[in-house]
Design a protein around this motif. Sequence first.
Motif, PDB file in Angstrom:
ATOM      1  N   ASP A 137       0.868  -1.177   0.000  1.00  0.00           N
ATOM      2  CA  ASP A 137       0.000   0.000   0.000  1.00  0.00           C
ATOM      3  C   ASP A 137       0.903   1.224   0.000  1.00  0.00           C
ATOM      4  OD1 ASP A 137      -1.624   2.151   0.535  1.00  0.00           O
ATOM      5  OD2 ASP A 137      -2.871   1.083   1.983  1.00  0.00           O
ATOM      6  N   PRO A 138       1.074   1.905  -1.151  1.00  0.00           N
ATOM      7  CA  PRO A 138       2.003   3.026  -1.214  1.00  0.00           C
ATOM      8  C   PRO A 138       1.518   4.244  -0.448  1.00  0.00           C
ATOM      9  CG  PRO A 138       0.798   2.817  -3.275  1.00  0.00           C
ATOM     10  CD  PRO A 138       0.428   1.630  -2.441  1.00  0.00           C
ATOM     11  N   THR A 139       0.219   4.332  -0.168  1.00  0.00           N
ATOM     12  CA  THR A 139      -0.291   5.490   0.560  1.00  0.00           C
ATOM     13  C   THR A 139       0.070   5.437   2.038  1.00  0.00           C
ATOM     14  OG1 THR A 139      -2.445   4.467   1.047  1.00  0.00           O
ATOM     15  CG2 THR A 139      -2.220   5.627  -1.057  1.00  0.00           C
ATOM     16  N   ARG A 140       0.326   4.235   2.553  1.00  0.00           N
ATOM     17  CA  ARG A 140       0.685   4.076   3.962  1.00  0.00           C
ATOM     18  C   ARG A 140       2.074   3.470   4.155  1.00  0.00           C
ATOM     19  NH1 ARG A 140      -4.602   2.874   7.669  1.00  0.00           N
ATOM     20  NH2 ARG A 140      -5.985   4.391   6.674  1.00  0.00           N
ATOM     21  N   HIS A 141       2.756   3.205   3.040  1.00  0.00           N
ATOM     22  CA  HIS A 141       4.094   2.610   3.078  1.00  0.00           C
ATOM     23  C   HIS A 141       4.063   1.321   3.915  1.00  0.00           C
ATOM     24  CE1 HIS A 141       8.249   2.883   1.978  1.00  0.00           C
ATOM     25  NE2 HIS A 141       8.647   2.695   3.227  1.00  0.00           N
ATOM     26  N   GLN A 142       3.102   0.456   3.571  1.00  0.00           N
ATOM     27  CA  GLN A 142       2.922  -0.790   4.307  1.00  0.00           C
ATOM     28  C   GLN A 142       3.035  -1.996   3.388  1.00  0.00           C
ATOM     29  OE1 GLN A 142      -0.900  -0.374   6.220  1.00  0.00           O
ATOM     30  NE2 GLN A 142      -0.057   0.766   7.952  1.00  0.00           N
ATOM     31  N   LEU A 143       3.634  -3.057   3.917  1.00  0.00           N
ATOM     32  CA  LEU A 143       3.633  -4.363   3.261  1.00  0.00           C
ATOM     33  C   LEU A 143       2.390  -5.099   3.726  1.00  0.00           C
ATOM     34  CD1 LEU A 143       5.276  -6.496   1.551  1.00  0.00           C
ATOM     35  CD2 LEU A 143       6.020  -7.397   3.764  1.00  0.00           C
ATOM     36  N   ILE A 144       1.610  -5.613   2.790  1.00  0.00           N
ATOM     37  CA  ILE A 144       0.365  -6.318   3.096  1.00  0.00           C
ATOM     38  C   ILE A 144       0.575  -7.803   2.797  1.00  0.00           C
ATOM     39  CG2 ILE A 144      -2.119  -6.309   2.785  1.00  0.00           C
ATOM     40  CD1 ILE A 144      -0.944  -3.594   3.640  1.00  0.00           C
ATOM     41  N   PHE A 145       0.370  -8.623   3.787  1.00  0.00           N
ATOM     42  CA  PHE A 145       0.698 -10.055   3.726  1.00  0.00           C
ATOM     43  C   PHE A 145      -0.579 -10.875   3.872  1.00  0.00           C
ATOM     44  CE2 PHE A 145       2.123 -13.922   6.180  1.00  0.00           C
ATOM     45  CZ  PHE A 145       2.859 -14.506   5.165  1.00  0.00           C
ATOM     46  N   ARG A 146      -0.876 -11.670   2.843  1.00  0.00           N
ATOM     47  CA  ARG A 146      -2.068 -12.520   2.867  1.00  0.00           C
ATOM     48  C   ARG A 146      -1.642 -13.973   3.035  1.00  0.00           C
ATOM     49  NH1 ARG A 146      -6.043 -15.458   0.117  1.00  0.00           N
ATOM     50  NH2 ARG A 146      -8.170 -14.632   0.296  1.00  0.00           N
ATOM     51  N   TRP A 147      -2.311 -14.696   3.925  1.00  0.00           N
ATOM     52  CA  TRP A 147      -1.908 -16.064   4.225  1.00  0.00           C
ATOM     53  C   TRP A 147      -3.148 -16.941   4.449  1.00  0.00           C
ATOM     54  CZ3 TRP A 147      -3.760 -17.390   9.070  1.00  0.00           C
ATOM     55  CH2 TRP A 147      -4.078 -16.314   9.927  1.00  0.00           C
ATOM     56  N   GLN A 148      -2.956 -18.235   4.201  1.00  0.00           N
ATOM     57  CA  GLN A 148      -3.996 -19.225   4.463  1.00  0.00           C
ATOM     58  C   GLN A 148      -3.568 -20.109   5.631  1.00  0.00           C
ATOM     59  OE1 GLN A 148      -5.372 -19.762  -0.228  1.00  0.00           O
ATOM     60  NE2 GLN A 148      -5.091 -21.578   1.055  1.00  0.00           N
ATOM     61  N   GLU A 149      -4.547 -20.505   6.408  1.00  0.00           N
ATOM     62  CA  GLU A 149      -4.241 -21.428   7.506  1.00  0.00           C
ATOM     63  C   GLU A 149      -4.370 -22.878   7.064  1.00  0.00           C
ATOM     64  OE1 GLU A 149      -6.955 -20.424  10.588  1.00  0.00           O
ATOM     65  OE2 GLU A 149      -8.758 -20.956   9.445  1.00  0.00           O
ATOM     66  N   ASN A 150      -4.837 -23.106   5.827  1.00  0.00           N
ATOM     67  CA  ASN A 150      -4.957 -24.462   5.293  1.00  0.00           C
ATOM     68  C   ASN A 150      -4.416 -24.481   3.867  1.00  0.00           C
ATOM     69  OD1 ASN A 150      -7.034 -22.817   4.389  1.00  0.00           O
ATOM     70  ND2 ASN A 150      -8.671 -24.107   5.212  1.00  0.00           N
ATOM     71  N   ASN A 151      -3.811 -25.578   3.489  1.00  0.00           N
ATOM     72  CA  ASN A 151      -3.176 -25.703   2.173  1.00  0.00           C
ATOM     73  C   ASN A 151      -4.174 -26.258   1.175  1.00  0.00           C
ATOM     74  OD1 ASN A 151      -1.293 -25.654   0.163  1.00  0.00           O
ATOM     75  ND2 ASN A 151      -0.135 -27.437   0.895  1.00  0.00           N
ATOM     76  N   MET A 168      10.418  -1.481   8.123  1.00  0.00           N
ATOM     77  CA  MET A 168      10.796  -2.476   9.125  1.00  0.00           C
ATOM     78  C   MET A 168      10.770  -3.885   8.531  1.00  0.00           C
ATOM     79  SD  MET A 168       8.902  -1.050  12.558  1.00  0.00           S
ATOM     80  CE  MET A 168       9.561  -2.404  13.545  1.00  0.00           C
ATOM     81  N   ALA A 169       9.793  -4.157   7.693  1.00  0.00           N
ATOM     82  CA  ALA A 169       9.707  -5.476   7.069  1.00  0.00           C
ATOM     83  C   ALA A 169      10.929  -5.758   6.208  1.00  0.00           C
ATOM     84  CB  ALA A 169       8.437  -5.584   6.240  1.00  0.00           C
ATOM     85  N   ALA A 170      11.454  -4.723   5.566  1.00  0.00           N
ATOM     86  CA  ALA A 170      12.642  -4.897   4.728  1.00  0.00           C
ATOM     87  C   ALA A 170      13.822  -5.413   5.546  1.00  0.00           C
ATOM     88  CB  ALA A 170      12.999  -3.578   4.051  1.00  0.00           C
ATOM     89  N   THR A 171      13.879  -5.055   6.812  1.00  0.00           N
ATOM     90  CA  THR A 171      14.975  -5.507   7.681  1.00  0.00           C
ATOM     91  C   THR A 171      14.666  -6.838   8.363  1.00  0.00           C
ATOM     92  OG1 THR A 171      14.159  -4.379   9.670  1.00  0.00           O
ATOM     93  CG2 THR A 171      15.523  -3.093   8.144  1.00  0.00           C
ATOM     94  N   GLY A 172      13.469  -7.389   8.115  1.00  0.00           N
ATOM     95  CA  GLY A 172      13.079  -8.650   8.717  1.00  0.00           C
ATOM     96  C   GLY A 172      12.327  -8.513  10.019  1.00  0.00           C
ATOM     97  N   MET A 173      11.934  -7.286  10.379  1.00  0.00           N
ATOM     98  CA  MET A 173      11.194  -7.055  11.613  1.00  0.00           C
ATOM     99  C   MET A 173       9.712  -6.922  11.270  1.00  0.00           C
ATOM    100  SD  MET A 173      13.722  -4.319  13.499  1.00  0.00           S
ATOM    101  CE  MET A 173      12.630  -4.232  14.924  1.00  0.00           C
ATOM    102  N   PHE A 174       8.883  -7.796  11.845  1.00  0.00           N
ATOM    103  CA  PHE A 174       7.463  -7.831  11.516  1.00  0.00           C
ATOM    104  C   PHE A 174       6.625  -7.636  12.778  1.00  0.00           C
ATOM    105  CE2 PHE A 174       9.459 -10.119   8.031  1.00  0.00           C
ATOM    106  CZ  PHE A 174       8.832  -9.546   6.933  1.00  0.00           C
TER     107      PHE A 174
END
Length: 387
Positions: A137-151, A168-174
């Motif tokens: 999201d470039p308006t908030r400078h955020q990485l958006i991560f979508r995940w599933q709990e089942n495969n 922060m995500a770029a440095t590995g801090m989440f």
Amino acid sequence: MIKLASAVTPPLLTGATLASPVSVAQSVFWETVDQLWYVCQPDGTPEDMDRVTVTRLSADGALVDKMYLGRSGHGTGLCVERTTAGTFLWTGAVPNGGWATALARIPYAANGTADASDPAVVRTPRSGVFRVSASIDPTRHQLIFRWQENNVSSPTATGGIDAYDLGMAATGMFQRVRSTTFQASGKTLQGFTSLGDYIYHLYGDQSVDNFQVTCADWASGTVLQTQAVTAFPGIANREPEGICVYEDTLAFGIAGKPDGVRQLNVARFPHPGTNPWVEVPGLSPAYYPNSVNYTPQYRIAGDQVHLHFALSKTDGTAWNQGEVLFTLPPRVRPNRTQRLLGVVSGAAVTADTMAVRFEVAPDGKVTIWDERSLVGWVGADVSFWVC
């Protein structure tokens, strides 16, 4: 919130040929600094089924270069981070059954290769999750991560979407700044993105007329809008693939495979606050437009008013200084006189400028100001003012 509506024409890309002939696009991202499209395709090579090809295209769809990413996954959720240190791809990593379970942040190298599952580039916002993808999201400078709990495939999947500070995500801090969950949709997911307080999903299947984009509220997860996508009808093997932020609106991809060639088509939704063109009422019979496309018309786009016209005089006489061409309705009149630059028929001038000046007064009168006693049509194609 982007008001979802029919896609704007003309489209942004039509029939752009991708670097890999193996498979169609899976995700698309617009990088606004260099004005480039990034497109991800599963490579499908027998020796490395999880390799993907990232194609870079110019704004008009010309192939710029490409990059290969090994051990990446299916190619969903490609996004691009542009920094002073260079351009970085966020893409899938550590695939399980062909689908990513983590992310990778990889410096883009034109015509180069990289291992997306190299521990040096892997980023793991959550462990124990499946079929992950990312957006920015470039308006908030955020990485958006979508995940599933089942495969499982997306129609029956459940899981969540998290937002993290991109730096922060770029440095590995989440450290999550917001999060929401989703339930089984019953639809095939073809991409997602976030813009401000809303999440947008693209759904649909190949060669089936079930494409749609939904808009959901971040806070509650409630779906607020659903829009059918009818852009690019008739394309062979038509399939929705990827959605991203484009300037201040959304763009989405539709893949095609005419005669085995892998192509991408991209369209966008209207910009926020952009309204349709409206014909100016009450044009005097003393004037006539060059064609129906040049009848005086205006539209409101955000805080701007756009004006478009080309007129000739019915009696063929010259234009007079301060002659009133037409009058705009109150809702689009400026709060002070605005000066606009227009054009005049090339037949009306000899070895002289084709520019002509118009003024728009607070009372809505649009007048021409030129001392050359011009004969022929005069017009304005891209004139605007702030309302």
